[in-house]
Design a protein around this motif. Sequence first.
Motif, PDB file in Angstrom:
ATOM      1  N   ASN A   1       0.613  -1.408   0.172  1.00  0.00           N
ATOM      2  CA  ASN A   1       0.212   0.192  -0.153  1.00  0.00           C
ATOM      3  C   ASN A   1       1.005   1.596  -0.350  1.00  0.00           C
ATOM      4  O   ASN A   1      -0.275   2.380  -0.014  1.00  0.00           O
ATOM      5  N   VAL A   2       2.214   1.026   0.045  1.00  0.00           N
ATOM      6  CA  VAL A   2       3.111   2.504  -0.057  1.00  0.00           C
ATOM      7  C   VAL A   2       3.956   2.183  -0.947  1.00  0.00           C
ATOM      8  O   VAL A   2       4.883   1.429  -1.585  1.00  0.00           O
ATOM      9  N   PRO A   3       3.313   3.702  -2.027  1.00  0.00           N
ATOM     10  CA  PRO A   3       4.042   3.708  -3.560  1.00  0.00           C
ATOM     11  C   PRO A   3       5.317   3.664  -3.472  1.00  0.00           C
ATOM     12  O   PRO A   3       5.671   4.585  -2.329  1.00  0.00           O
ATOM     13  N   PHE A   4       5.895   3.536  -4.871  1.00  0.00           N
ATOM     14  CA  PHE A   4       7.857   3.954  -4.497  1.00  0.00           C
ATOM     15  C   PHE A   4       7.849   4.525  -5.791  1.00  0.00           C
ATOM     16  O   PHE A   4       6.815   4.014  -6.879  1.00  0.00           O
ATOM     17  N   ILE A   5       9.144   4.399  -6.209  1.00  0.00           N
ATOM     18  CA  ILE A   5       9.834   5.115  -7.660  1.00  0.00           C
ATOM     19  C   ILE A   5      11.570   4.340  -7.217  1.00  0.00           C
ATOM     20  O   ILE A   5      11.977   5.373  -6.037  1.00  0.00           O
ATOM     21  N   ILE A   6      11.605   3.553  -8.221  1.00  0.00           N
ATOM     22  CA  ILE A   6      13.104   3.505  -8.184  1.00  0.00           C
ATOM     23  C   ILE A   6      13.023   2.889  -9.605  1.00  0.00           C
ATOM     24  O   ILE A   6      12.327   2.913 -11.016  1.00  0.00           O
ATOM     25  N   PRO A   7      14.790   3.280  -9.881  1.00  0.00           N
ATOM     26  CA  PRO A   7      15.049   3.090 -11.131  1.00  0.00           C
ATOM     27  C   PRO A   7      15.572   1.754 -11.734  1.00  0.00           C
ATOM     28  O   PRO A   7      15.821   0.579 -10.614  1.00  0.00           O
ATOM     29  N   GLY A   8      15.248   1.294 -13.065  1.00  0.00           N
ATOM     30  CA  GLY A   8      14.973   0.105 -13.580  1.00  0.00           C
ATOM     31  C   GLY A   8      16.322  -0.108 -13.413  1.00  0.00           C
ATOM     32  O   GLY A   8      16.912  -0.040 -14.588  1.00  0.00           O
ATOM     33  N   HIS A   9      17.592  -0.168 -12.863  1.00  0.00           N
ATOM     34  CA  HIS A   9      19.175  -0.941 -12.332  1.00  0.00           C
ATOM     35  C   HIS A   9      18.784  -1.951 -13.803  1.00  0.00           C
ATOM     36  O   HIS A   9      20.074  -1.688 -15.042  1.00  0.00           O
ATOM     37  N   ALA A  10      18.279  -3.032 -13.188  1.00  0.00           N
ATOM     38  CA  ALA A  10      18.085  -4.263 -14.209  1.00  0.00           C
ATOM     39  C   ALA A  10      18.498  -4.034 -15.790  1.00  0.00           C
ATOM     40  O   ALA A  10      19.089  -4.505 -16.874  1.00  0.00           O
ATOM     41  N   ASP A  11      16.836  -3.335 -16.532  1.00  0.00           N
ATOM     42  CA  ASP A  11      16.804  -3.304 -17.597  1.00  0.00           C
ATOM     43  C   ASP A  11      18.066  -2.234 -18.360  1.00  0.00           C
ATOM     44  O   ASP A  11      17.953  -2.601 -19.556  1.00  0.00           O
ATOM     45  N   GLY A  12      18.119  -1.116 -17.502  1.00  0.00           N
ATOM     46  CA  GLY A  12      19.564  -0.394 -18.293  1.00  0.00           C
ATOM     47  C   GLY A  12      20.685  -1.225 -18.608  1.00  0.00           C
ATOM     48  O   GLY A  12      21.156  -0.564 -19.204  1.00  0.00           O
ATOM     49  N   ALA A  13      21.141  -2.049 -17.594  1.00  0.00           N
ATOM     50  CA  ALA A  13      22.320  -2.820 -17.522  1.00  0.00           C
ATOM     51  C   ALA A  13      22.416  -3.613 -19.391  1.00  0.00           C
ATOM     52  O   ALA A  13      23.178  -3.879 -19.779  1.00  0.00           O
ATOM     53  N   ARG A  14      21.263  -4.450 -19.110  1.00  0.00           N
ATOM     54  CA  ARG A  14      20.235  -4.965 -20.519  1.00  0.00           C
ATOM     55  C   ARG A  14      20.599  -4.770 -21.679  1.00  0.00           C
ATOM     56  O   ARG A  14      21.046  -5.171 -22.474  1.00  0.00           O
ATOM     57  N   GLY A  15      20.164  -2.732 -21.330  1.00  0.00           N
ATOM     58  CA  GLY A  15      20.045  -2.388 -22.833  1.00  0.00           C
ATOM     59  C   GLY A  15      21.669  -2.140 -22.938  1.00  0.00           C
ATOM     60  O   GLY A  15      22.284  -1.988 -24.052  1.00  0.00           O
ATOM     61  N   ALA A  16      22.467  -1.727 -22.281  1.00  0.00           N
ATOM     62  CA  ALA A  16      23.942  -1.361 -22.721  1.00  0.00           C
ATOM     63  C   ALA A  16      24.472  -2.377 -22.929  1.00  0.00           C
ATOM     64  O   ALA A  16      25.387  -1.373 -24.245  1.00  0.00           O
ATOM     65  N   VAL A  17      24.684  -3.432 -21.975  1.00  0.00           N
ATOM     66  CA  VAL A  17      25.538  -4.605 -22.771  1.00  0.00           C
ATOM     67  C   VAL A  17      24.760  -4.890 -24.617  1.00  0.00           C
ATOM     68  O   VAL A  17      25.811  -5.630 -24.959  1.00  0.00           O
ATOM     69  N   ALA A  18      23.574  -5.330 -24.414  1.00  0.00           N
ATOM     70  CA  ALA A  18      22.953  -5.890 -25.548  1.00  0.00           C
ATOM     71  C   ALA A  18      23.432  -4.623 -26.918  1.00  0.00           C
ATOM     72  O   ALA A  18      23.521  -5.085 -27.654  1.00  0.00           O
ATOM     73  N   ALA A  19      23.735  -3.148 -26.512  1.00  0.00           N
ATOM     74  CA  ALA A  19      24.301  -2.393 -27.363  1.00  0.00           C
ATOM     75  C   ALA A  19      26.068  -2.698 -27.935  1.00  0.00           C
ATOM     76  O   ALA A  19      26.142  -2.784 -28.576  1.00  0.00           O
ATOM     77  N   LEU A  20      26.520  -2.986 -26.543  1.00  0.00           N
ATOM     78  CA  LEU A  20      27.975  -3.475 -26.736  1.00  0.00           C
ATOM     79  C   LEU A  20      27.537  -4.936 -27.735  1.00  0.00           C
ATOM     80  O   LEU A  20      28.535  -5.464 -29.136  1.00  0.00           O
ATOM     81  N   LEU A  21      26.220  -5.954 -27.282  1.00  0.00           N
ATOM     82  CA  LEU A  21      26.665  -7.255 -28.054  1.00  0.00           C
ATOM     83  C   LEU A  21      26.517  -6.727 -29.917  1.00  0.00           C
ATOM     84  O   LEU A  21      26.927  -7.089 -31.049  1.00  0.00           O
ATOM     85  N   ASP A  22      25.377  -5.979 -29.981  1.00  0.00           N
ATOM     86  CA  ASP A  22      25.102  -5.773 -31.262  1.00  0.00           C
ATOM     87  C   ASP A  22      26.200  -5.202 -32.339  1.00  0.00           C
ATOM     88  O   ASP A  22      25.924  -5.049 -33.763  1.00  0.00           O
ATOM     89  N   ALA A  23      27.485  -4.327 -31.377  1.00  0.00           N
ATOM     90  CA  ALA A  23      28.584  -3.901 -32.051  1.00  0.00           C
ATOM     91  C   ALA A  23      28.878  -4.827 -32.496  1.00  0.00           C
ATOM     92  O   ALA A  23      30.271  -4.540 -33.264  1.00  0.00           O
ATOM     93  N   GLY A  24      28.932  -5.661 -32.283  1.00  0.00           N
ATOM     94  CA  GLY A  24      30.015  -6.909 -32.451  1.00  0.00           C
ATOM     95  C   GLY A  24      30.788  -7.655 -31.335  1.00  0.00           C
ATOM     96  O   GLY A  24      31.780  -8.915 -31.595  1.00  0.00           O
ATOM     97  N   HIS A  25      30.698  -6.616 -30.224  1.00  0.00           N
ATOM     98  CA  HIS A  25      31.475  -7.776 -28.858  1.00  0.00           C
ATOM     99  C   HIS A  25      30.583  -8.802 -28.220  1.00  0.00           C
ATOM    100  O   HIS A  25      29.599  -9.220 -28.349  1.00  0.00           O
TER     101      HIS A  25
END
Length: 356
Positions: free
Chosen positions: A150-174
């Motif tokens: 019942n207590v609302p909260f806002i937190i950053p999506g750390h896991a999805d953010g990191a997932r997107g960054a590493v995906a960008a490196l994988l897309d570049a061929g690393h």
Amino acid sequence: MIDVARRAGVSQASVSLVLNDTGGVRVADATRQKVREAAEELGYRIWRRSPVGSGSIRTIGLLVDDIGSNPLSLNAVEAARERAWKDGCVLVVLPIHGDKDLERCAIDLLMAQRLVGIVYQSYFTQELTLPKVLRTANIILLNCYTRDPNVPFIIPGHADGARGAVAALLDAGHRRIGFINGKSSVEASRHRLEGYRKAHEDRGLAVDPELIRDGDFTIGPGERETTVLMALRKPPTAIFCASDRTAVGCYEALKTLGLSVPGDVSVIGFDDDPLASIVTPPLSTVRVPHARMGEIAVEYLLGRAAGERAAGSVTSRIACDYVARESVAAPRRRAPRAEAGTRRRVRAELPLEAGK
């Protein structure tokens, strides 16, 4: 009030009369004392809002555990201030630094105001135990949460953010991507590591444990752990850092080793610290939207105070988007190699465990 009445051994009507300080009605002093003591023991307070036509200034309180260590969190405070003022509310910011006595005094101070609601902000993303007096308040948690649904909260999506960054490196061929994390005891570090692993799993790739290093979100460990990674027999072609400051240390180590970014090694950070856009080359990163989080928190409190929102109805996890700049490129056909003399010197200086 039923709980207070039961604890005090009086009727709920008596509790209402005492706590609302209803005039024109006689209540025995002994009864008043029982009710007040029971309410104090249970952490019960009347959440008062002055009538709209009163002359006092409407306020929104912001309790924060640490306002100095993370300059980026000030973006949330500033955005909250601006959003509050658009509705004629003054944001009252009270740093409490983990001091429970100071926290109680700060809450008492806010309760005495014409209060719209309270934002409770944490420096690190974490689970916390909310003070009893705030559990029934018009409140929203920022960068923290409780187990109470019942207590609302806002937190950053750390896991999805990191997932997107590493995906960008994988897309570049690393395919060999080093990761310099923050402290393992910090929740954000665990989530960013989760995202790093998940990005590999998405492509059916195994994670090499020797490419994962712990730091502490600062420049020094970024420099040290980059040196360790590049001394491996099969060094990474890209390095993902759990903070932009760690990435700055990574830049320095690569420069010392005679390697270029992104020609020899691609680098991505996390946070979108102002440093990210002024280093050379400008650093690709993941943006934690502190300002938007502050705005959403105030908008929620204003909406609920106006009867437009129900308790708990707020976005709980906000996206952290990848910001592409100039620090990522396709890997060279050969793994990056430090200048021979520098590489021999680095290997000689590293602890024995570094090459594991």
